[in-house]
Every structure is written in structure tokens, then in C-alpha cells.
Scaffold this motif. Sequence first.
Motif, PDB file in Angstrom:
ATOM      1  N   ALA A  38       0.863  -1.178   0.000  1.00 48.27           N
ATOM      2  CA  ALA A  38       0.000   0.000   0.000  1.00 48.27           C
ATOM      3  C   ALA A  38       0.895   1.221   0.000  1.00 48.27           C
ATOM      4  O   ALA A  38       1.856   1.300   0.767  1.00 48.27           O
ATOM      5  N   GLY A  39       0.597   2.177  -0.874  1.00 46.42           N
ATOM      6  CA  GLY A  39       1.411   3.377  -0.960  1.00 46.42           C
ATOM      7  C   GLY A  39       1.583   3.801  -2.399  1.00 46.42           C
ATOM      8  O   GLY A  39       0.690   3.602  -3.235  1.00 46.42           O
ATOM      9  N   ASN A  40       2.716   4.389  -2.706  1.00 47.15           N
ATOM     10  CA  ASN A  40       2.978   4.909  -4.048  1.00 47.15           C
ATOM     11  C   ASN A  40       3.658   3.846  -4.900  1.00 47.15           C
ATOM     12  O   ASN A  40       4.819   3.518  -4.658  1.00 47.15           O
ATOM     13  N   PRO A  41       2.981   3.318  -5.912  1.00 51.95           N
ATOM     14  CA  PRO A  41       3.615   2.316  -6.779  1.00 51.95           C
ATOM     15  C   PRO A  41       4.563   2.987  -7.763  1.00 51.95           C
ATOM     16  O   PRO A  41       4.540   4.206  -7.949  1.00 51.95           O
ATOM     17  N   PRO A  42       5.423   2.201  -8.424  1.00 51.18           N
ATOM     18  CA  PRO A  42       6.255   2.766  -9.491  1.00 51.18           C
ATOM     19  C   PRO A  42       5.382   3.346 -10.600  1.00 51.18           C
ATOM     20  O   PRO A  42       4.193   3.044 -10.712  1.00 51.18           O
ATOM     21  N   GLU A  43       5.968   4.156 -11.461  1.00 50.98           N
ATOM     22  CA  GLU A  43       5.238   4.785 -12.546  1.00 50.98           C
ATOM     23  C   GLU A  43       4.628   3.740 -13.476  1.00 50.98           C
ATOM     24  O   GLU A  43       5.270   2.744 -13.813  1.00 50.98           O
ATOM     25  N   ASP A  44       3.365   3.956 -13.872  1.00 53.18           N
ATOM     26  CA  ASP A  44       2.636   3.068 -14.786  1.00 53.18           C
ATOM     27  C   ASP A  44       2.417   1.674 -14.206  1.00 53.18           C
ATOM     28  O   ASP A  44       2.331   0.686 -14.940  1.00 53.18           O
ATOM     29  N   ALA A  45       2.335   1.570 -12.891  1.00 52.51           N
ATOM     30  CA  ALA A  45       2.160   0.262 -12.252  1.00 52.51           C
ATOM     31  C   ALA A  45       1.119   0.357 -11.148  1.00 52.51           C
ATOM     32  O   ALA A  45       0.727   1.444 -10.717  1.00 52.51           O
ATOM     33  N   ASN A  46       0.644  -0.785 -10.697  1.00 50.26           N
ATOM     34  CA  ASN A  46      -0.232  -0.848  -9.533  1.00 50.26           C
ATOM     35  C   ASN A  46       0.091  -2.104  -8.752  1.00 50.26           C
ATOM     36  O   ASN A  46       0.700  -3.051  -9.262  1.00 50.26           O
ATOM     37  N   TYR A  47      -0.323  -2.098  -7.478  1.00 53.36           N
ATOM     38  CA  TYR A  47      -0.098  -3.238  -6.589  1.00 53.36           C
ATOM     39  C   TYR A  47      -1.326  -4.136  -6.572  1.00 53.36           C
ATOM     40  O   TYR A  47      -2.460  -3.653  -6.504  1.00 53.36           O
ATOM     41  N   GLU A  48      -1.106  -5.441  -6.612  1.00 55.43           N
ATOM     42  CA  GLU A  48      -2.195  -6.409  -6.506  1.00 55.43           C
ATOM     43  C   GLU A  48      -1.828  -7.478  -5.477  1.00 55.43           C
ATOM     44  O   GLU A  48      -0.650  -7.734  -5.204  1.00 55.43           O
ATOM     45  N   SER A  49      -2.856  -8.118  -4.934  1.00 52.07           N
ATOM     46  CA  SER A  49      -2.667  -9.038  -3.815  1.00 52.07           C
ATOM     47  C   SER A  49      -2.091 -10.379  -4.248  1.00 52.07           C
ATOM     48  O   SER A  49      -2.334 -10.853  -5.358  1.00 52.07           O
TER      49      SER A  49
END
Length: 212
Positions: A38-49
Amino acid sequence: MSLYRIVFISLLFFYFTNNSLAQFDASVWAGVNKSSFAGNPPEDANYESIYGLSFGADLDYHLTEDVVISLEPTFDQMGSDIVFGNEESLFDTVITYTVKQNYIGLGLLFKINTERFYVGAGTSFQLLTTANLEYESSDTDIKDQLLDYNVVGFFNVGYKIPVGSPTLFIELRYLQGLLNIYSGDDENNSEIYIANFKSSGLRLSMGIMFTL
């Protein structure tokens, strides 16, 4: 405050609390973590479980009939997928990196009991044992890029199932890291896992409790 000092103060608290209401319970449990960053992902990316296992034990001390304080050693598999691209677009390339972490921890928590349900909250100090970055068939050790420790706050709700002398229970817990766990050089932005992030997730567990 060091981990050993927290344990020592907790044991002293147990000792000097009114013994007329004293009762100890012990339990062991196992569960599944659904975790992500949770927080700021890298550019052009998102976090998934991702999913991992969790094991632990609790030593409960009854301050009153309904109020319990517990020490909880744990082992947790945590981490996150880091997904670049748009999965909903047929023309966009999607690249997924997976960070997997193993932690051993010691938690301190308070619980409020009813006849069948309980709710609680607490915090856990965790030590990182392994951390790996997986992409396709490669597996890279990135433990030196992450903090060697983590502090996690949590809220939990559980349901007790009496089966005679022991008691079964099932519990759902929300976990939220309190520290940014990336420890590398912020100027080295070419590495895909670099960003300001904390651990986050849910745990579903089941265990058995005995009165000592």
C-alpha cells in the motif's frame, strides 16, 4: 523500545495484575494471508494481492472476565504483485513482478470477549527473514533493498466454537504496516520495486484454544 523490553514489561504487567481473576489460555492457529503493498507504486504500475501462509500461537491472560491481553509469536508470508500495463486492454503488454517476503514476529494485542464473539486490536514487531523478486523463471534476492524489520497494526474479529474442553475459533484480521519498508537508494529509480510502500492485507485463520 526493544522487543525484549516490551516482552519484559508485558510479563511484569501479568504478574502484578489482580490474581483473583487470573486465567491463562494458550492457542495455536494457522491461516492464509491476502497481502499487497500500500502506498505509491512505481510509474505506470499498480499493486495487486498475493496469497501466503501464516502460523502462530497465543498466550492469553484474562485481566477481567471479558478483557484479555495476549502475546503472539507468528510466521507470515507476505508480499505483493507489481503489475505494469493495463490488463483490460487487448493491445497493452502486461508485465507482473512478484515480491515475496517471510517474517517472524511477536505481537501484543488486547481482546474483548463475549460468549461466542471477540474483537481485538494490537501491534506486531516483525523481523524479515527472506525477500525475493520473481519474474517469469528468474528469482532474485532483494532482502538488502528492504528494511530488516516491520511494525504492523491490526484489528481482528473472531468467533468461538466450543467442542468440549478445548475451543475452536475462526478469525478475520486486517493488517496494516506502519513503516515504509523500502530501504534502498531513492535515486536508483530504474529498479521496478522501488517506491514508498507499506505492507497491507487480510488474514483468515482457524485455531484451537486450551485453558491452562
